[in-house]
Scaffold this active site. Structure first.
Site, PDB file in Angstrom:
ATOM      1  CB  CYS A  93      -0.910   0.036   1.233  1.00  0.00           C
ATOM      2  SG  CYS A  93      -1.819  -1.480   1.565  1.00  0.00           S
ATOM      3  CB  SER A 115     -10.433  -5.988   8.494  1.00  0.00           C
ATOM      4  OG  SER A 115     -10.136  -5.768   7.139  1.00  0.00           O
TER       5      SER A 115
END
Length: 560
Positions: A51, A474
């Site tokens: 990321c 999440s």
């Protein structure tokens, strides 16, 4: 002297501060660059996470773009904690606190060095709200550039993403996958740079922030390795120059209306529950009145149109191929679901940005479904209250797993205990798994949990087991789950008083979460309740536990 150089003149052109000028000349700045507005390029880049591993490269492109617009762009770094890497470990307790550290870093650097503006480049999910919170605290012209979504992985003809790796573990426990294929999924789930590819928290927050007006059009949906993302970085200098010239600041952009746009887009895309936490924090930082009641209202009047993973089948790259987030927002705007008069970082309103964008043409069963035939008629981000969550909780219920769940609880005081129990097949159909003492103060850090829900899904129990917690889930979570239960166990909330066998009922229709324990019985249990011992804490987590607000207030640490 440029009118855009409102702050940096003090360190670069004030004859009473010769030392600061000397140090800036030492970095190689020319006379011309000393006279230009200073823009901090805040990078959340680091090497150990897909990321974020490319963000420093983007920062260099952004710096070059500022120079073309006669600005002095100077790169600085802040941190990031990878949720995917820390998930299921004690390191996950640092994930949510990292949002505050990022905001603190940006505030400290920009104000400490008298910079005039900010371009923040962020990748993983806590990076983005942290950057926005820092921008709002400073309140100088700012743009956020999203690092972009990852492409799909592939193994044996199956499209993969990061959640595929987590769910493969559940399949392995049930002996539904062999060791070779288990490793094959792991090695192929993430093919390169970019944030997790479904409508998990990163893509949810990039969408919310673009809808809010703090990033350039298409920023949310341009893939990390695309030419469009590179072009976006090349345009950042031009647009930050425009914001400096017009003195348009983040608090001019983040308003009650723009927050409503952000929530509307999150709900319509079936985004992550973490958006509730982050948007509450952004609102409080911007000093805009916005509460859980606003989420409840918008959720009740907004259908789910996006069929994205984790509960659906599409990825952010699929939205990109259909015209990106602007095409979707133009569709919502035409249907009267967005406020078009909100200011954005282009210097134009949202409606002006979308004027020349062709609206998406939704089709049933595709990436975006029509408003008249949605995936779900009302939103999936259910704000639940009741005797188990007097101050609120957040459930992500797509409708596919049903709307009501009732069953006996199995109580665990840590994620590790719950994971071990599920690994040993001690959780059965009909159970309500309770994971507590993992809230913002009691975790501390309100760790995000994908492993337990992935084990449940991987074991084929997604519609047969519910999971509730005072921690977080999440953005990759799906199934019958309720998080952010407030008050948390550590502060004496009812979730800390539950016992094995108590019956909990989750009702997404009535928006309630209750247990069959009377207030009188709770009082009896309270007398013998022993809190979690956190006396061993030091450093970051100790400070966080002492300062952090509740989940219903966004878990901010500067609440005053």
């Amino acid at each position: 002297m440029s009118n855009s150089k409102k702050y940096s003149w003090e360190v670069s052109d004030n004859q009473e501060n010769p030392a600061s000028m000397a140090m800036l000349y030492a970095t190689g700045l020319s006379d011309e660059k000393m006279k230009q507005p200073f823009v901090g390029v805040a990078s959340c880049g680091y090497e150990s996470n897909p990321c974020n591993m490319h963000l420093n490269d983007f920062a260099r492109v952004i710096k070059a773009s500022t120079e073309k617009s006669r600005l002095t762009g100077l790169v600085f770094n802040t941190i990031g904690i990878s949720d995917g890497i820390s998930m299921g470990t004690t390191g996950m307790r640092y994930s949510l606190p990292s949002r505050e550290i990022i905001a603190d870093s940006i505030e400290s650097f920009i104000l400490g060095h008298s910079f005039d503006g900010i371009v923040a480049v962020a990748g993983c999910d806590k990076n983005m709200p942290g950057a926005v919170m820092g921008m709002l605290r400073v309140n100088r012209p700012s743009i956020m550039v999203y690092g972009g979504t990852i492409r799909s992985g592939k193994y044996k003809g199956e499209k993969l993403n990061i959640v595929s790796a987590f769910e493969a573990y559940g399949k392995r426990i049930k002996n539904e996958i062999n060791d070779e294929d288990y490793i094959g999924v792991i090695k192929n789930a993430c093919p390169g740079a970019g944030a997790c590819g479904g409508m998990y928290t990163a893509n949810t927050m990039s969408s919310a922030i673009e809808a809010m007006g703090l990033s350039l059009p298409y920023s949310a949906s341009n893939p990390a390795n695309s030419e469009e993302k590179k072009r976006e970085c090349e345009l950042a200098g031009e647009y930050i120059a425009g914001l400096l010239e017009k003195d348009i600041k983040p608090r001019d952009i983040v308003t009650r209306k723009s927050l409503e746009n952000a929530v509307r887009v999150v709900v319509a895309l079936a985004g992550s529950t973490n958006a509730v936490l982050h948007l509450l924090a952004i609102a409080r930082t911007a000093e805009v009145e916005f509460t859980l009641e606003d989420f409840k209202r918008i959720n009740s009047e907004t259908p789910v149109l996006g069929d994205f993973k984790p509960s659906g089948k599409y990825m952010m790259e699929d939205l990109h191929e259909q015209g990106g987030l602007p095409a979707f927002m133009r569709y919502l705007l035409d249907k009267g679901l967005l406020h078009g008069d909100c200011m954005t970082v282009t210097g134009k309103t949202l409606a002006e940005n979308l004027a020349d964008v062709s609206p998406m043409t939704p089709e049933k069963g595709e990436v975006i479904n029509p408003l008249e035939d949605p995936v779900k008629e009302t939103g999936h981000l259910c704000i639940l209250t009741g005797n188990l969550a007097p101050e609120g909780s957040v459930a992500k219920i797509s409708g596919k797993e049903g709307k009501v769940f009732s069953g006996p609880v199995k109580v665990f005081d840590s994620e590790l205990e719950a994971n071990e129990a599920m690994k040993n097949l001690e959780v059965e159909k009909g159970d309500v798994v309770v994971i507590r003492y993992v809230g913002p103060k009691g975790g501390p850090g309100m760790p995000e949990m994908l492993k337990p829900t992935s084990i449940i899904i991987g074991a084929g129990l997604g519609s047969d087991v519910a999971l509730i917690t005072d921690g977080r889930f999440s953005g990759g979570t799906h199934g019958f789950v309720v998080g952010h239960v407030t008050p948390e166990a550590y502060t004496g909330g009812p979730i800390g008083l539950l016992k094995n066998g108590d019956i909990v009922t989750i009702n997404a229709d009535s928006l309630e979460i209750n247990c069959n324990v009377s207030e009188e019985e709770f009082e009896v249990r309270r007398k013998s309740w022993v809190n979690k011992d956190l006396s061993y804490l030091n450093g970051t987590l100790k400070k966080y536990s002492q300062l952090v607000s509740t989940a219903s207030e966004g878990c901010i640490t500067d609440k005053g």
